[in-house]
Design a protein around this motif. Structure first.
Motif, PDB file in Angstrom:
ATOM      1  N   GLU A  23       0.820  -1.206   0.000  1.00 54.62           N
ATOM      2  CA  GLU A  23       0.000   0.000   0.000  1.00 54.62           C
ATOM      3  C   GLU A  23       0.856   1.259   0.000  1.00 54.62           C
ATOM      4  OE1 GLU A  23      -3.652   2.225   2.389  1.00 54.62           O
ATOM      5  OE2 GLU A  23      -3.084   0.171   2.941  1.00 54.62           O
ATOM      6  N   GLU A  24       1.933   1.246   0.762  1.00 54.23           N
ATOM      7  CA  GLU A  24       2.834   2.403   0.780  1.00 54.23           C
ATOM      8  C   GLU A  24       3.407   2.667  -0.602  1.00 54.23           C
ATOM      9  OE1 GLU A  24       5.699   1.272   3.673  1.00 54.23           O
ATOM     10  OE2 GLU A  24       4.313   1.509   5.375  1.00 54.23           O
ATOM     11  N   ALA A  25       3.757   1.606  -1.315  1.00 56.33           N
ATOM     12  CA  ALA A  25       4.312   1.772  -2.662  1.00 56.33           C
ATOM     13  C   ALA A  25       3.282   2.391  -3.603  1.00 56.33           C
ATOM     14  CB  ALA A  25       4.780   0.423  -3.207  1.00 56.33           C
ATOM     15  N   TRP A  26       2.011   1.992  -3.476  1.00 61.17           N
ATOM     16  CA  TRP A  26       0.975   2.587  -4.319  1.00 61.17           C
ATOM     17  C   TRP A  26       0.743   4.055  -3.959  1.00 61.17           C
ATOM     18  CZ3 TRP A  26      -4.027   4.140  -2.557  1.00 61.17           C
ATOM     19  CH2 TRP A  26      -4.796   4.723  -3.574  1.00 61.17           C
ATOM     20  N   ARG A  27       0.632   4.348  -2.673  1.00 57.42           N
ATOM     21  CA  ARG A  27       0.358   5.728  -2.262  1.00 57.42           C
ATOM     22  C   ARG A  27       1.515   6.655  -2.618  1.00 57.42           C
ATOM     23  NH1 ARG A  27      -4.397   6.206   0.077  1.00 57.42           N
ATOM     24  NH2 ARG A  27      -5.338   4.417   1.159  1.00 57.42           N
ATOM     25  N   ALA A  28       2.714   6.102  -2.721  1.00 53.60           N
ATOM     26  CA  ALA A  28       3.863   6.910  -3.121  1.00 53.60           C
ATOM     27  C   ALA A  28       3.950   7.064  -4.635  1.00 53.60           C
ATOM     28  CB  ALA A  28       5.151   6.286  -2.587  1.00 53.60           C
ATOM     29  N   GLY A  29       3.056   6.406  -5.361  1.00 59.58           N
ATOM     30  CA  GLY A  29       3.041   6.520  -6.813  1.00 59.58           C
ATOM     31  C   GLY A  29       4.020   5.621  -7.526  1.00 59.58           C
ATOM     32  N   HIS A  30       4.536   4.614  -6.827  1.00 66.45           N
ATOM     33  CA  HIS A  30       5.542   3.747  -7.436  1.00 66.45           C
ATOM     34  C   HIS A  30       4.935   2.555  -8.175  1.00 66.45           C
ATOM     35  CE1 HIS A  30       8.396   6.198  -5.433  1.00 66.45           C
ATOM     36  NE2 HIS A  30       8.259   5.659  -4.233  1.00 66.45           N
ATOM     37  N   VAL A  31       3.709   2.168  -7.836  1.00 62.73           N
ATOM     38  CA  VAL A  31       3.084   1.005  -8.475  1.00 62.73           C
ATOM     39  C   VAL A  31       1.626   1.357  -8.784  1.00 62.73           C
ATOM     40  CG1 VAL A  31       4.584  -0.579  -7.204  1.00 62.73           C
ATOM     41  CG2 VAL A  31       2.291  -0.101  -6.339  1.00 62.73           C
ATOM     42  N   PRO A  32       1.047   0.758  -9.825  1.00 63.31           N
ATOM     43  CA  PRO A  32      -0.361   1.017 -10.134  1.00 63.31           C
ATOM     44  C   PRO A  32      -1.278   0.328  -9.122  1.00 63.31           C
ATOM     45  CG  PRO A  32       0.539  -0.610 -11.644  1.00 63.31           C
ATOM     46  CD  PRO A  32       1.696  -0.105 -10.832  1.00 63.31           C
ATOM     47  N   LEU A  33      -2.477   0.834  -9.039  1.00 62.85           N
ATOM     48  CA  LEU A  33      -3.419   0.315  -8.047  1.00 62.85           C
ATOM     49  C   LEU A  33      -3.772  -1.144  -8.303  1.00 62.85           C
ATOM     50  CD1 LEU A  33      -5.256   0.782  -5.619  1.00 62.85           C
ATOM     51  CD2 LEU A  33      -6.993   1.678  -7.180  1.00 62.85           C
ATOM     52  N   ASN A  34      -3.932  -1.533  -9.576  1.00 61.89           N
ATOM     53  CA  ASN A  34      -4.334  -2.917  -9.831  1.00 61.89           C
ATOM     54  C   ASN A  34      -3.274  -3.912  -9.367  1.00 61.89           C
ATOM     55  OD1 ASN A  34      -2.731  -2.030 -12.177  1.00 61.89           O
ATOM     56  ND2 ASN A  34      -3.224  -4.048 -13.028  1.00 61.89           N
ATOM     57  N   SER A  35      -1.989  -3.524  -9.418  1.00 63.41           N
ATOM     58  CA  SER A  35      -0.939  -4.411  -8.932  1.00 63.41           C
ATOM     59  C   SER A  35      -0.943  -4.484  -7.409  1.00 63.41           C
ATOM     60  CB  SER A  35       0.422  -3.943  -9.430  1.00 63.41           C
ATOM     61  OG  SER A  35       0.575  -4.189 -10.813  1.00 63.41           O
ATOM     62  N   ALA A  36      -1.045  -3.323  -6.761  1.00 57.88           N
ATOM     63  CA  ALA A  36      -1.075  -3.308  -5.290  1.00 57.88           C
ATOM     64  C   ALA A  36      -2.292  -4.065  -4.777  1.00 57.88           C
ATOM     65  CB  ALA A  36      -1.081  -1.871  -4.780  1.00 57.88           C
ATOM     66  N   GLU A  37      -3.459  -3.805  -5.363  1.00 55.42           N
ATOM     67  CA  GLU A  37      -4.679  -4.466  -4.898  1.00 55.42           C
ATOM     68  C   GLU A  37      -4.630  -5.966  -5.167  1.00 55.42           C
ATOM     69  OE1 GLU A  37      -8.327  -6.389  -4.757  1.00 55.42           O
ATOM     70  OE2 GLU A  37      -7.490  -5.896  -6.746  1.00 55.42           O
ATOM     71  N   GLY A  38      -4.105  -6.378  -6.319  1.00 57.33           N
ATOM     72  CA  GLY A  38      -4.019  -7.799  -6.620  1.00 57.33           C
ATOM     73  C   GLY A  38      -3.162  -8.549  -5.624  1.00 57.33           C
ATOM     74  N   PHE A  39      -2.030  -7.973  -5.260  1.00 63.52           N
ATOM     75  CA  PHE A  39      -1.159  -8.606  -4.279  1.00 63.52           C
ATOM     76  C   PHE A  39      -1.800  -8.596  -2.900  1.00 63.52           C
ATOM     77  CE2 PHE A  39       2.217  -7.976  -1.035  1.00 63.52           C
ATOM     78  CZ  PHE A  39       2.778  -9.238  -1.090  1.00 63.52           C
ATOM     79  N   ILE A  40      -2.364  -7.473  -2.514  1.00 66.52           N
ATOM     80  CA  ILE A  40      -3.012  -7.367  -1.201  1.00 66.52           C
ATOM     81  C   ILE A  40      -4.161  -8.357  -1.089  1.00 66.52           C
ATOM     82  CG2 ILE A  40      -4.491  -5.821   0.166  1.00 66.52           C
ATOM     83  CD1 ILE A  40      -2.566  -3.542  -0.639  1.00 66.52           C
ATOM     84  N   ARG A  41      -4.914  -8.545  -2.179  1.00 73.01           N
ATOM     85  CA  ARG A  41      -6.022  -9.509  -2.142  1.00 73.01           C
ATOM     86  C   ARG A  41      -5.510 -10.930  -1.936  1.00 73.01           C
ATOM     87  NH1 ARG A  41      -8.113 -10.799  -6.936  1.00 73.01           N
ATOM     88  NH2 ARG A  41      -7.679  -8.678  -7.623  1.00 73.01           N
ATOM     89  N   GLN A  42      -4.365 -11.261  -2.514  1.00 76.20           N
ATOM     90  CA  GLN A  42      -3.793 -12.579  -2.282  1.00 76.20           C
ATOM     91  C   GLN A  42      -3.464 -12.790  -0.811  1.00 76.20           C
ATOM     92  OE1 GLN A  42      -0.365 -12.987  -4.874  1.00 76.20           O
ATOM     93  NE2 GLN A  42      -1.584 -13.974  -6.465  1.00 76.20           N
ATOM     94  N   VAL A  43      -2.916 -11.745  -0.173  1.00 72.23           N
ATOM     95  CA  VAL A  43      -2.421 -11.885   1.197  1.00 72.23           C
ATOM     96  C   VAL A  43      -3.536 -11.770   2.227  1.00 72.23           C
ATOM     97  CG1 VAL A  43      -0.870 -10.915   2.946  1.00 72.23           C
ATOM     98  CG2 VAL A  43      -0.135 -11.068   0.554  1.00 72.23           C
ATOM     99  N   CYS A  44      -4.323 -10.687   2.147  1.00 74.19           N
ATOM    100  CA  CYS A  44      -5.321 -10.484   3.200  1.00 74.19           C
ATOM    101  C   CYS A  44      -6.718 -10.889   2.772  1.00 74.19           C
ATOM    102  CB  CYS A  44      -5.309  -9.042   3.698  1.00 74.19           C
ATOM    103  SG  CYS A  44      -6.133  -7.847   2.639  1.00 74.19           S
ATOM    104  N   GLY A  45      -6.864 -11.331   1.533  1.00 71.05           N
ATOM    105  CA  GLY A  45      -8.139 -11.850   1.076  1.00 71.05           C
ATOM    106  C   GLY A  45      -8.115 -13.361   1.041  1.00 71.05           C
TER     107      GLY A  45
END
Length: 501
Positions: A280-302
């Motif tokens: 999430e920090e990487a997305w909020r800093a503008g380093h990664v697109p939202l679909n990549s951050a959300e896809g990874f986060i969904r794997q871990v906390c979903g």
């Protein structure tokens, strides 16, 4: 006398040795027990055995004089030799068998589980609030995002949608052998790894303990330091390219932009909260697109939290669900990871990846390995055991819901809304694995009939009565009526038996 706390081999991170307040107890003695009987009961992938033992021994070395490392035939023998009948504490284990063991020992006190975002009580409370009999992963994912303020903008999901999976299903770029992502983090072996390899050689030579697969240089983290380095490398260099091609496969690029962090999470070297926060920090800093951050986060906390919760919620009887009544045994060539046996390029390629590394990403697991097992009608508990033994990140809690529920549809749709299987067209669209194959993905009959296409239609024909009422399957099932050769396809599939395709 200093208190003794027992650390299982998948409880190796600092969150398992911290106090409830987050500090580190100064007077606690840590106990790690290496049980050879674990490796006698199951024929594990050698790379997995190496990783687990290396991680345990690295953790003992990190803990120093406060840790006692015991090698014994069984956990009971190791515990008795180390502490006798003195009191011992342990965090809730990750398998029913291990929980039964520690619960049967009068001197052992079991503390709540760690390494997950939701406690058992929180998951039970969530299930009680769900309507009907379906426990949907999407609902749990939303609940966790809200409860832990993950990827949220106020009370709304970042970007306005909870799930960006629709953006993450692109086929691989055509004409390229690799995705072009920076290479993944790979650790360097040390003297501990050398000692593990010597012991595994001795077990095979002198004690009759056998393994499958190859044990080359260790590919996955075995220490907290390595796991943190792997997490940092993924977030910094690879997360940006993860989302779009999350479901794609390339023969020459098995890792694509995947994180390779599942083994570190499941060994307890990483905590899911820190992985989610970094993304999430990487997305909020503008380093990664939202679909990549959300896809990874969904794997871990979903998905990971969902599978963990279901493992305990569904009970031991779930292990034996077999609603499709599949009874065929896993054939020897598959059990032995004989990648040279199948002529189908997709299956041969993926089986070789498992043989050589003990890992593939989720789509080869589901749509190549699992789909083939489902089409051939292999008995679900045997398939579950194979995935447990052959993957470096495979544990009972991981594989039981993933295989019985999602991969083999053995629970009749309790966990998923449809069987996850397909003909060769899907594999052709999402990979380059059909190129150079002796089979054609569009052919149902003849010498070049794709075994996945044959298997798909034969599966639908065999289970038509069970699937035609499923809204997500009815169109495909009714497609059987348009095929003039379905009987021929079904005969060809039956004739294949357990032979490699």
């Amino acid at each position: 006398m200093s208190p003794v706390h027992w650390l299982f081999g998948d409880q190796l991170g600092p969150h398992f040795t911290a106090t409830a307040g987050g500090g580190t107890p100064r007077d606690t003695r840590w106990l790690l027990i290496e049980s050879r009987s674990v490796f006698r009961r199951r024929r594990f992938h050698r790379a997995k055995a190496h990783l687990v033992l290396s991680a345990m021994r690295h953790r003992a070395a990190d803990l120093g004089a406060s840790a006692r490392y015991v090698a014994a035939e069984t956990y009971r023998e190791g515990l008795e030799g180390a502490v006798g009948d003195a009191p011992v504490s342990v965090h809730h284990p990750t398998s029913r068998a291990a929980l039964a063991l520690v619960s049967s020992l009068p001197q052992v006190t079991v503390h709540p589980a760690r390494g997950f975002l939701l406690s058992h009580r929180e998951f039970a409370d969530w299930t009680a609030r769900q309507r009907g009999s379906r426990l949907l992963q999407e609902n749990l994912y939303e609940h966790i995002r809200r409860a832990h303020d993950i990827l949220m903008d106020g009370d709304r999901p970042a970007g306005g949608r909870w799930n960006l999976d629709h953006d993450n299903r692109e086929p691989p770029p055509r004409g390229r052998d690799t995705l072009g992502a920076p290479p993944p983090y790979r650790p360097r072996e040390d003297e501990i790894d050398e000692g593990v390899r010597r012991d595994l050689d001795r077990w095979e030579r002198e004690e009759g303990i056998t393994f499958v697969g190859r044990d080359g240089p260790r590919l996955f983290p075995a220490s907290r330091r390595e796991a943190l380095a792997a997490l940092d490398h993924f977030v910094t260099h690879r997360l940006a390219g993860f989302g779009t091609y999350e479901d794609a496969m390339l023969a020459g690029d098995p890792v694509m932009s995947h994180s390779l962090l599942s083994s570190s999470l499941n060994l307890g070297l990483l905590d899911p909260g820190e992985c989610v926060s970094r993304a999430e920090e990487a997305w909020r800093a503008g380093h990664v697109p939202l679909n990549s951050a959300e896809g990874f986060i969904r794997q871990v906390c979903g998905w990971r939290e969902y599978v963990w919760g279901l493992y305990w919620h569904l009970g031991e009887d779930y292990r034996h669900r077999n609603d499709l009544r599949h009874t065929a045994s896993v054939p020897t060539w598959f059990a032995e990871l004989d990648a040279d046996a199948p002529a189908a390029r997709c299956l041969s390629t993926v089986l070789a990846q498992v043989r050589d590394t003990g890992w593939t990403h989720h789509i080869p697991r589901l749509m190549v390995l699992g789909s083939h097992a489902l089409q051939r009608g292999w008995e679900p508990t045997q398939v579950t055991d194979w995935f447990h033994r052959c993957f470096v990140d495979g544990y009972d809690w991981v594989m039981l819901p993933n295989v019985v529920g999602m991969s083999q549809y053995a629970d009749g749709g309790l966990m998923t809304t449809k069987p996850y299987t397909s003909g060769g067209a899907y594999i052709h669209r999402m990979s380059d694995l059909c190129g150079g194959c002796r089979y054609r993905p569009t052919d149902r009959t003849g010498e070049r009939a794709c075994p996945y296409t044959v298997g798909y239609w034969a599966f639908l024909d065999r289970h038509r009565s069970q699937l035609e009422g499923n809204p997500r399957m009815s169109r495909a099932v009714h497609g059987l009526d348009r095929l003039g050769d379905v009987a021929q396809v079904a005969r060809a599939h039956r004739a294949a038996g357990d032979s490699p395709p």
